[in-house]
Design a protein around this motif. Structure first.
Motif: not given
Length: 791
Positions: A538-551
């Motif tokens: 949520e914090l990253v996407e609030a900066e305008g970037y796109d999270v494509i994966y997380g592990d």
């Protein structure tokens, strides 16, 4: 009397019951040579609920050697306990069995005297000893021991290797170390030889003399550490077999002691070989303990990978035939061959800094240096004495039941080919959660009985932890600080040992074999990790970037356009600062907690590819590839979970995947590469790449239903071996190499049928190609069917 304090490093530990109580022995390496510390009349202790005191006293029935004492300790159920003290440890374990039969539980009775002695004094491996009575130059009785955490020994190491017949008849023994290069060879010296001998070569008339010479060598040169390759399961086992055959001891221990053989309780046929006063390290196990990985851990493969050289004489049967030839026709050449193995092992230990790692690992864990694995034991060594000082005794294994806890959080991925993906990674995520949210076995018990809500920290799923009464957060903090110091000092072996120990804590709490097993504890770590990863997205996407994966602890962020390395690094580090500030502020203001969570910039992938799950349009997990720039400024393709990184796929598939990714990441045409690779496969140009190499994890006769290809190949191989009057290789498991033919899987030892090229096209190349090409609206079939000659 001796009063001068000296430092030593514990090599081995032993105990025995004597007439006046339990005796504990520690063999130490010191600057003045080996020392044996003997502690006599040691009392053993365990615990039981105080309300059972009368029943316990009745069952003891006046037996001498027991004493019960009231203690300021309690169980995790808040029951007061009594200490049961026994002059001999075997008395204590016998009483434990008797009490169990009467429904009375004895706690901590399974902790052996040496481990109890060390852990309660916070000693791991390095000690300072003072006082006591000396006996000769080596033995010291009843001195005082305390930790000496800064001491590191200089150990004398020897590498051992043997050569035998196919039926394990002993031919030669080689030793390299302690300033010596020695081979003992069965038979007579040749009248002449073209071999240049630059080592000591001694001929022995009988196999018995070989063993005698080996025993004498160990007495004369007295090494602290014995290393080899598969040294316990093969070399020492075969030496013991031959020593037994000729009715003499294999006395490789100090003071002429023999090997104290033990079989693994859960793995039939797997042996342990404790040697009094000496550490025994197998190169394969030591590399695995230090987190090294190789497709094959054969000495030839590892030495080629690490040293750039080896000494392969063909397959195992060609090798055996060559050993026989040299033994009968050219013994000096066999001696060279034998000693070369020793030298390769010594160089691998040196290259990987393995001995230093094993020393640091023992210093960190409290386990004997050749005790590999042992995460549960290491946890107990650190936790038990601190828990006692908090007023608790440990539960027994099985006291807490429950199912598996959630693992790390893995986000759904967005498949495709991307420019500029940065990866941020939480530094030691699970240990940092333990430190921040005070996750702890004692803390959970104390939290549940606390009256003041302000004195606890809320966990997940209703758990609460004490803010002031806990052990694991302090243990983790201490190890964390030690690791930071080791990194500053560039002590990589110590840093690695500390990291592995710290990262094992969460898994230990989720292991049913651990006395502190509790799914609620593990969930308090892993589910907190889930919450953190979702919040980070949520914090990253609030900066305008796109999270494509997380592990688990890593998050993959698409920057939405192409950036150079410096620009991407600046963006990634800027995001990390904002995320860390957010956690620090939120935890302080909302929960009153000090934040130990830290996310860091990890990698910038100039090109990044996330494949789909085979046969679907859904993004895969734990599988990706990316083009990054390494520390040398060179472009490098990183593979995770893909076929190129897995040993169960053929070299044909691995090289195809590498070639395809390289072209796509560098924006080069790939179509002709796919077509030509398929054509050359069909034409037989890549036949040397078609070999599968897979592990047989059970005995061959245990495969009854759904027999996999590697088992079918292994059975064919041993049928052939039997017909050739060779030893059977695969009956008890191992690794098998085979190819797929028109008649099915056939071992490389005996391939009688034509290669099934259709299998390799459809089962090896096409799945790899389509996982990459389908998201790009292309496919293996569309590229290859244009050439009718392919099919």
């Amino acid at each position: 009397m001796t009063h001068t304090a000296q430092n030593g490093f514990i090599l081995t530990r032993h105990w025995r019951d004597a007439a006046n109580g339990t005796e504990i022995e520690f063999w130490l390496a010191t600057d003045d040579g080996p020392k044996k510390i003997r502690l006599t009349a040691q009392t053993s202790v365990a615990f039981a609920e105080a309300k059972q005191r009368a029943a316990i006293e009745a069952l003891i029935g006046g037996q001498p050697g027991f004493e019960l004492r009231d203690l300021e300790l309690k169980t995790f159920e808040q029951e007061p306990v009594v200490g049961i003290y026994a002059s001999r440890y075997k008395q204590l374990t016998a009483l434990e069995r008797t009490l169990r039969e009467h429904g009375i539980k004895m706690l901590e009775a399974d902790i052996r005297p040496p481990e109890r002695y060390l852990m309660e004094r916070f000693i791991t491996a390095a000690v300072q000893f003072e006082g006591g009575q000396t006996q000769g130059a080596t033995v010291i009785h009843n001195c005082k021991l305390k930790p000496a955490p800064e001491y590191r020994p200089k150990l004398k190491m020897v590498s051992l290797d043997i050569e035998t017949s196919a039926f394990e008849d002993l031919y030669s023994i080689a030793l390299e170390g302690c300033g010596q290069r020695q081979v003992y060879m069965l038979g007579e010296a040749p009248a002449e030889s073209s071999q240049q001998i630059d080592f000591d070569l001694e001929y022995c008339a009988t196999p018995r003399q070989l063993i005698e010479k080996l025993n004498a060598w160990f007495v004369r040169h007295d090494p602290d550490v014995l290393v080899g390759w598969n040294v316990v399961q093969f070399d020492l086992r075969v030496l013991q077999k031959n020593a037994d055959k000729y009715k003499l001891p294999l006395a490789l221990g100090r003071e002429g002691k023999t090997i104290e053989w033990r079989e693994h309780p859960g793995q039939k046929g797997y042996l342990f070989a404790p040697v009094v006063g000496r550490i025994v390290l197998d190169g394969i196990d030591a590399l695995k303990a230090a987190s090294w990985t190789f497709p094959s851990f054969s000495l030839e493969n590892v030495s080629q990978a690490m040293l750039g050289e080896g000494k392969d004489i063909g397959d195992v049967y060609d090798k055996m035939a060559e050993i026989e030839r040299r033994f009968h026709e050219d013994k000096p050449a066999l001696a060279h061959y034998n000693l070369k193995d020793c030298e390769l092992v010594t160089r691998i230990f040196d290259k990987a800094n393995l001995l230093a790692f094993m020393i640091e690992r023992a210093t960190v864990t409290g386990l004997q240096a050749d005790h590999l694995g042992g995460s549960i034991a290491a946890f107990g060594h650190h936790y038990l004495p601190r828990m006692h000082r908090e007023g608790y005794v440990a539960p027994s294994v099985g006291d807490v039941s429950g199912g598996a806890s959630p693992g790390g959080f893995v986000m759904d991925s967005k498949p495709g080919l991307y420019d500029s993906v940065v990866v941020l990674d939480y530094k030691s995520l699970y240990p940092s959660i333990i430190r921040t949210f005070l996750v702890d076995p004692v803390g959970l018990i104390e939290g549940e009985v606390a009256d003041d809500p302000a004195s606890v920290v809320e966990g997940v799923n209703g758990t609460v932890f004490s803010r002031t009464r806990h052990c694991l957060p302090e243990i983790t903090t201490q190890i964390w600080k030690q690791r930071d110091a080791a990194k500053r000092a560039k002590n990589e072996p110590l840093s690695q040992a500390l990291k592995l120990l710290m990262n094992s804590f969460c898994g230990v709490l989720g292991a049913t074999e651990c006395r502190f097993f509790n799914p609620r504890l593990v969930s308090s770590v892993t589910l907190r990790g889930h919450q953190m990863m979702k919040q980070t997205r949520e914090l990253v996407e609030a900066e305008g970037y796109d999270v494509i994966y997380g592990d688990t602890d890593s998050i993959f962020i698409w920057l939405k356009k192409e950036y150079g390395n410096a620009e991407a690094l600046a963006i990634g580090e800027g995001l990390a600062v904002k995320i860390n500030d957010w956690w620090r502020t939120m935890l302080k203001e909302k929960h009153g907690l000090e934040c130990h969570l830290e996310i860091e910039f990890d990698t910038h992938y100039r090109k990044f590819f996330m494949p789909t799950i085979r046969g679907t349009e859904t993004g895969s997990k734990k599988r990706y590839a990316g083009l990054a720039v390494n520390a040398k400024g060179e472009e490098e393709v990183i593979y995770r979970g893909l076929e190129v990184a897995r040993s169960d796929w053929t070299p044909l598939a691995q090289q195809f995947q590498q070639g395809l990714f390289t072209r796509i990441f560098k924006d080069e045409p790939y179509q002709d590469f796919v077509r030509e690779y398929a054509q050359k496969t069909l034409s037989g140009d890549y036949d040397e790449l078609l070999v599968y190499r897979k592990r047989l994890r059970q005995r061959l006769d245990e495969y009854k239903v759904n027999v996999p290809p590697q088992v079918r190949a292994a059975r064919l191989a041993d049928e052939y071996n039997q017909a050739q009057h060779r030893p059977l290789r695969y009956q008890n498991g191992g690794w098998i190499s085979y190819v797929m033919t028109t008649s099915g899987p056939e071992p490389t030892e005996v391939v009688r049928s034509h290669i099934d090229y259709e299998h390799y096209l459809t089962k090896q190349l096409q799945p790899i190609a389509d996982s990459i090409l389908l998201p790009m609206h292309d496919s293996f079939t569309s590229l290859t069917t244009a050439q009718a000659s392919l099919f």
